[in-house]
Design a protein around this motif. Structure first.
Motif, PDB file in Angstrom:
ATOM      1  N   ASN A 551     -97.028  13.278  82.507  1.00  0.00           N
ATOM      2  CA  ASN A 551     -96.054  12.762  83.475  1.00  0.00           C
ATOM      3  C   ASN A 551     -94.648  12.673  82.879  1.00  0.00           C
ATOM      4  O   ASN A 551     -93.828  11.872  83.330  1.00  0.00           O
ATOM      5  CB  ASN A 551     -96.500  11.380  83.966  1.00  0.00           C
ATOM      6  N   ALA A 552     -94.392  13.493  81.863  1.00  0.00           N
ATOM      7  CA  ALA A 552     -93.095  13.435  81.180  1.00  0.00           C
ATOM      8  C   ALA A 552     -92.536  14.846  81.017  1.00  0.00           C
ATOM      9  O   ALA A 552     -93.263  15.841  81.001  1.00  0.00           O
ATOM     10  CB  ALA A 552     -93.233  12.758  79.820  1.00  0.00           C
ATOM     11  N   THR A 553     -91.224  14.909  80.871  1.00  0.00           N
ATOM     12  CA  THR A 553     -90.510  16.179  80.694  1.00  0.00           C
ATOM     13  C   THR A 553     -89.906  16.236  79.303  1.00  0.00           C
ATOM     14  O   THR A 553     -89.293  15.265  78.845  1.00  0.00           O
ATOM     15  CB  THR A 553     -89.389  16.329  81.743  1.00  0.00           C
ATOM     16  N   LEU A 554     -90.082  17.362  78.643  1.00  0.00           N
ATOM     17  CA  LEU A 554     -89.329  17.621  77.421  1.00  0.00           C
ATOM     18  C   LEU A 554     -88.171  18.529  77.798  1.00  0.00           C
ATOM     19  O   LEU A 554     -88.370  19.694  78.150  1.00  0.00           O
ATOM     20  CB  LEU A 554     -90.181  18.292  76.351  1.00  0.00           C
ATOM     21  N   THR A 555     -86.968  17.995  77.715  1.00  0.00           N
ATOM     22  CA  THR A 555     -85.767  18.812  77.900  1.00  0.00           C
ATOM     23  C   THR A 555     -85.333  19.302  76.532  1.00  0.00           C
ATOM     24  O   THR A 555     -85.133  18.508  75.613  1.00  0.00           O
ATOM     25  CB  THR A 555     -84.634  18.000  78.555  1.00  0.00           C
ATOM     26  N   TYR A 556     -85.221  20.608  76.419  1.00  0.00           N
ATOM     27  CA  TYR A 556     -84.894  21.198  75.119  1.00  0.00           C
ATOM     28  C   TYR A 556     -83.754  22.186  75.291  1.00  0.00           C
ATOM     29  O   TYR A 556     -83.816  23.110  76.120  1.00  0.00           O
ATOM     30  CB  TYR A 556     -86.110  21.902  74.520  1.00  0.00           C
ATOM     31  N   TYR A 557     -82.686  21.989  74.510  1.00  0.00           N
ATOM     32  CA  TYR A 557     -81.575  22.947  74.437  1.00  0.00           C
ATOM     33  C   TYR A 557     -81.494  23.405  72.981  1.00  0.00           C
ATOM     34  O   TYR A 557     -81.295  22.584  72.079  1.00  0.00           O
ATOM     35  CB  TYR A 557     -80.255  22.289  74.854  1.00  0.00           C
ATOM     36  N   GLY A 558     -81.670  24.698  72.750  1.00  0.00           N
ATOM     37  CA  GLY A 558     -81.632  25.154  71.366  1.00  0.00           C
ATOM     38  C   GLY A 558     -81.988  26.612  71.232  1.00  0.00           C
ATOM     39  O   GLY A 558     -81.724  27.435  72.109  1.00  0.00           O
ATOM     40  N   SER A 559     -82.627  26.924  70.128  1.00  0.00           N
ATOM     41  CA  SER A 559     -83.027  28.276  69.777  1.00  0.00           C
ATOM     42  C   SER A 559     -84.209  28.140  68.835  1.00  0.00           C
ATOM     43  O   SER A 559     -84.206  27.281  67.960  1.00  0.00           O
ATOM     44  CB  SER A 559     -81.865  29.004  69.079  1.00  0.00           C
ATOM     45  N   MET A 560     -85.226  28.993  69.015  1.00  0.00           N
ATOM     46  CA  MET A 560     -86.426  28.887  68.205  1.00  0.00           C
ATOM     47  C   MET A 560     -86.605  30.152  67.376  1.00  0.00           C
ATOM     48  O   MET A 560     -86.574  31.269  67.912  1.00  0.00           O
ATOM     49  CB  MET A 560     -87.655  28.668  69.084  1.00  0.00           C
ATOM     50  N   VAL A 561     -86.823  29.975  66.073  1.00  0.00           N
ATOM     51  CA  VAL A 561     -86.955  31.096  65.147  1.00  0.00           C
ATOM     52  C   VAL A 561     -88.245  30.946  64.360  1.00  0.00           C
ATOM     53  O   VAL A 561     -88.529  29.886  63.792  1.00  0.00           O
ATOM     54  CB  VAL A 561     -85.742  31.148  64.182  1.00  0.00           C
ATOM     55  N   GLU A 562     -89.034  32.037  64.331  1.00  0.00           N
ATOM     56  CA  GLU A 562     -90.255  32.074  63.523  1.00  0.00           C
ATOM     57  C   GLU A 562     -90.139  33.221  62.538  1.00  0.00           C
ATOM     58  O   GLU A 562     -89.951  34.374  62.934  1.00  0.00           O
ATOM     59  CB  GLU A 562     -91.484  32.289  64.418  1.00  0.00           C
ATOM     60  N   LEU A 563     -90.225  32.891  61.230  1.00  0.00           N
ATOM     61  CA  LEU A 563     -90.168  33.910  60.184  1.00  0.00           C
ATOM     62  C   LEU A 563     -91.430  33.953  59.333  1.00  0.00           C
ATOM     63  O   LEU A 563     -91.589  34.861  58.520  1.00  0.00           O
ATOM     64  CB  LEU A 563     -88.968  33.661  59.258  1.00  0.00           C
ATOM     65  N   TYR A 564     -92.322  32.973  59.496  1.00  0.00           N
ATOM     66  CA  TYR A 564     -93.458  32.848  58.576  1.00  0.00           C
ATOM     67  C   TYR A 564     -94.584  32.063  59.233  1.00  0.00           C
ATOM     68  O   TYR A 564     -94.383  31.376  60.250  1.00  0.00           O
ATOM     69  CB  TYR A 564     -93.022  32.134  57.292  1.00  0.00           C
ATOM     70  N   ALA A 565     -95.747  32.177  58.665  1.00  0.00           N
ATOM     71  CA  ALA A 565     -96.882  31.353  59.070  1.00  0.00           C
ATOM     72  C   ALA A 565     -96.807  30.015  58.338  1.00  0.00           C
ATOM     73  O   ALA A 565     -96.356  29.940  57.193  1.00  0.00           O
ATOM     74  CB  ALA A 565     -98.193  32.052  58.754  1.00  0.00           C
ATOM     75  N   SER A 566     -97.238  28.962  59.014  1.00  0.00           N
ATOM     76  CA  SER A 566     -97.279  27.644  58.377  1.00  0.00           C
ATOM     77  C   SER A 566     -98.242  27.677  57.207  1.00  0.00           C
ATOM     78  O   SER A 566     -99.302  28.299  57.267  1.00  0.00           O
ATOM     79  CB  SER A 566     -97.729  26.580  59.377  1.00  0.00           C
ATOM     80  N   GLN A 567     -97.873  26.987  56.137  1.00  0.00           N
ATOM     81  CA  GLN A 567     -98.725  26.933  54.949  1.00  0.00           C
ATOM     82  C   GLN A 567     -99.269  25.533  54.679  1.00  0.00           C
ATOM     83  O   GLN A 567    -100.212  25.378  53.908  1.00  0.00           O
ATOM     84  CB  GLN A 567     -97.945  27.433  53.729  1.00  0.00           C
ATOM     85  N   GLN A 568     -98.667  24.520  55.301  1.00  0.00           N
ATOM     86  CA  GLN A 568     -99.161  23.149  55.105  1.00  0.00           C
ATOM     87  C   GLN A 568     -99.777  22.600  56.389  1.00  0.00           C
ATOM     88  O   GLN A 568    -100.904  22.116  56.363  1.00  0.00           O
ATOM     89  CB  GLN A 568     -98.015  22.249  54.625  1.00  0.00           C
ATOM     90  N   ALA A 569     -99.071  22.683  57.496  1.00  0.00           N
ATOM     91  CA  ALA A 569     -99.592  22.195  58.774  1.00  0.00           C
ATOM     92  C   ALA A 569    -100.339  23.330  59.461  1.00  0.00           C
ATOM     93  O   ALA A 569     -99.801  24.040  60.312  1.00  0.00           O
ATOM     94  CB  ALA A 569     -98.456  21.680  59.647  1.00  0.00           C
ATOM     95  N   THR A 570    -101.593  23.521  59.083  1.00  0.00           N
ATOM     96  CA  THR A 570    -102.349  24.695  59.506  1.00  0.00           C
ATOM     97  C   THR A 570    -103.453  24.373  60.512  1.00  0.00           C
ATOM     98  O   THR A 570    -104.349  25.191  60.741  1.00  0.00           O
ATOM     99  CB  THR A 570    -102.967  25.394  58.284  1.00  0.00           C
TER     100      THR A 570
END
Length: 614
Positions: A551-570
């Motif tokens: 019942n909530a909205t996430l309003t997000y203004y930005g830019s998302m970049v992925e260069l690698y796979a996570s190594q700790q939060a897997t």
């Protein structure tokens, strides 16, 4: 009478023979001309092919030289290409007597073999002068070069000569010019209708299996585009979904393009996971501390290197947690992480207490830097992260404390890039950073980077009570606040709502209820790639969640970049009792086009422009 007839006959025969001779001569001349023209045409085709091969060689060497110089404000000068390797006989084995020169000369098979720096108006620049380029900012620029090759081949008469040229373009851009920029496969599988504003690019394959997705601007891919789920992703089929193409602007379907690479570096050339050097294992290095005992191909480009303050936590020693704070006045070496300006120590037992010790003899600025960050840190926090199925030890950074010190002049000269690393992280002991009180950021922005995961708690870079939290998602900042260029760079990024409390993290999801929250920041983060039937979560779940956002909205203004796979939060996406997704009101922030966050890395594209004969 017969004599007269005989004479007449002879005259006719001679006349016929003469006529035939003329025709035969003409035919022979025509045949020779045609043969000559065909031969010359063949020679011209051969010369054209040789010229194209030479320019291809020039492009490859030009690109590698540009990569090695890593200039971002001025393009390499013509003199940088003075030793461009000349083509050799072995590259053109069917050309007898092949030779080449960078200068002129009709006796050479290939001459004028050179790359010349140009102005934005495509005019040559003096040999030792760097290319000025053209662009919107000092670091977002395009530099122009011209490659030339003259091919001369012998012929029966005049030699065949062919002059070819091509414009090369070296484009420097900040990665925040895209709404989504992925180095790896990009999957987008939204359930509800989802529109992506801004550019989209993956250097790999693009997977868009659902018609609920709409591209509002250009979308590019490096290898292939599939209107299916990625191999290894079985959840759509299991849920009974039907594959269908996404939507795009008229005449602008997703298209293939040249990959844009961080710093213009070609990953196979710089990364090697099999050698002893652990400084060259992949783009995750950008958020890691370097090992000073090995060469570092990313030296000077890591967030650790560029940060104005570095906070490094040692593995716990009994009941004691110690964070050492460094500034960037000296570089790390084999014996030092840099200049130590103080330590913060938390000791548990008897209620626990924290002590801060500044290094004596430091400058006023260094003392102010230490006092600001030592008071902004809380070391003894933890949360339950159900996606990781782990209790995660947290270093909390009160962003409001940093903002106050920057805006009141206490930290004049600070470059507003913060690096935090808890080196106690392991597969059995997860570590992370939590950003709190971040609704107001310092003037000119803030970048926080970590090799650990980062949790953003509450409104970020919004001012107090932005209209977006009350339903007007087109106004993500309070009326009295100007949002600042900001980025969060980490192993993974989780967004926690305004309603989140760490102490409630162990409760069931029905007691972890989010309320509407707004985040205005670029995010560079890792994901857990799709494999073995487990979906990565896709771009729609690139920032992670731990609450019931039904019942909530996430309003997000930005830019998302992925260069690698996570190594700790897997932890894998899609497990139970982790989160319910928010209503996503996500927008690309055009502000990043000309105002990138502090400490921004660059991506570089090498393009072949106009080809022409001169």
């Amino acid at each position: 009478m017969r004599r007269n007839q005989s004479g007449a006959t002879i005259v006719v025969v001679i006349s016929v023979i003469a006529t035939l001779a003329v025709f035969t001569g003409a035919a022979l001349d025509y045949t020779f001309t045609v043969a000559s023209n065909v031969e010359r045409s063949d020679k011209m085709e051969q010369a054209t092919a040789i010229a194209n091969g030479c320019i291809q060689n020039e492009f490859m060497y030009w690109r590698e030289i540009c990569r090695s110089l890593s200039a971002t404000t001025q393009g390499p000068a013509t003199s940088s290409f003075a030793s461009l390797p000349l083509p050799t006989q072995s590259e053109f084995p069917n050309i007898t007597g092949f030779n080449a020169t960078s200068g002129s000369g009709s006796s050479y098979t290939v001459s004028n073999y050179a790359v010349t720096a140009l102005t934005p108006q495509l005019q040559p620049i003096a040999s030792g002068t760097t290319s000025p380029g053209i662009g919107e900012t000092a670091t977002t620029k395009t530099f122009y070069y011209r490659a030339t090759a003259t091919v001369t081949l012998p012929d029966r008469g005049q030699p065949v000569k062919f002059n070819a040229a091509q414009i090369f373009e070296q484009e420097y851009q900040n990665p925040w010019q895209w709404a989504l920029f992925f180095a790896d496969p990009l999957e987008i599988e939204p359930g509800p209708l989802f529109t992506i504003t801004g550019w989209v690019q993956t250097n790999s394959a693009l997977y868009t299996p659902l018609s609920t997705l709409t591209f509002a601007d250009k979308a590019n891919y490096g290898t292939n585009w599939y209107i299916t789920a990625m191999p290894g992703d079985n959840h759509l089929i299991a849920d009974g979904d039907t594959y269908a193409p996404p939507n795009w602007p008229t005449g602008l379907p997703p298209s293939q393009t040249t990959p844009s690479q961080p710093f213009g570096l070609n990953p196979p050339d710089i990364f090697n996971t099999t050698d002893p050097n652990n400084n060259n294992d992949g783009y995750h290095e950008l958020i890691e501390m370097p090992n000073p005992n090995y060469p570092d191909p990313l030296s000077g480009q890591r967030y650790f290197d560029v940060a104005g303050v570095k906070i490094i936590l040692a593995p716990p020693s009994g009941s004691t947690i110690t964070a050492t704070i460094y500034d960037n006045s000296t570089a790390a070496s084999t014996s030092s992480m840099g200049t130590t300006i103080g330590t913060v120590t938390y000791t548990s037992g008897g209620g626990g207490h924290t002590t801060s010790t500044a290094k004596s003899g430091d400058s006023t600025y260094q003392k102010n830097l230490f006092n600001t960050f030592s008071s902004a840190l809380t070391l003894n926090q933890s949360i339950q992260d159900n996606r990781e199925d782990a209790t995660v030890a947290i270093t909390e950074l009160n962003v409001g404390t940093v903002t106050t010190a920057v805006n009141n002049g206490t930290l004049s000269g600070f470059n507003q890039v913060v690096y935090i690393d808890d080196s106690g992280a392991s597969s059995t002991s997860e570590r992370a950073v939590e950003l709190t009180n971040g609704s107001v950021l310092p003037t000119n922005g803030l970048t926080v980077a970590s090799a650990n995961a980062v949790y953003i708690q509450g409104d970020y870079n919004t001012g107090a009570n932005p209209p977006s939290d009350s339903g007007n998602t087109l106004e993500p900042t309070a009326s009295n606040y100007t949002r600042q260029p900001s980025s969060i760079v980490a192993d993974a990024v989780d967004i926690l709502s305004n309603n989140w409390t760490n102490t409630n993290s162990t409760a069931t999801m029905s007691s972890r209820v989010a309320d509407s929250t707004t985040v205005n920041a670029a995010i560079m983060s890792g994901n857990v790639p799709t494999s073995n039937g487990n979906y990565s979560g896709g771009a729609e779940n690139f920032p992670r969640f731990l609450e019931d956002w039904s019942n909530a909205t996430l309003t997000y203004y930005g830019s998302m970049v992925e260069l690698y796979a996570s190594q700790q939060a897997t932890g894998l996406w899609g497990q139970g009792n982790v989160y319910n997704p928010p209503t996503r009101a996500w927008y690309y922030d055009n502000y990043f086009m000309i105002h990138p966050p502090p400490g921004t890395i660059m991506v570089v594209t090498y393009l072949k422009g106009q080809w022409y004969q001169y």
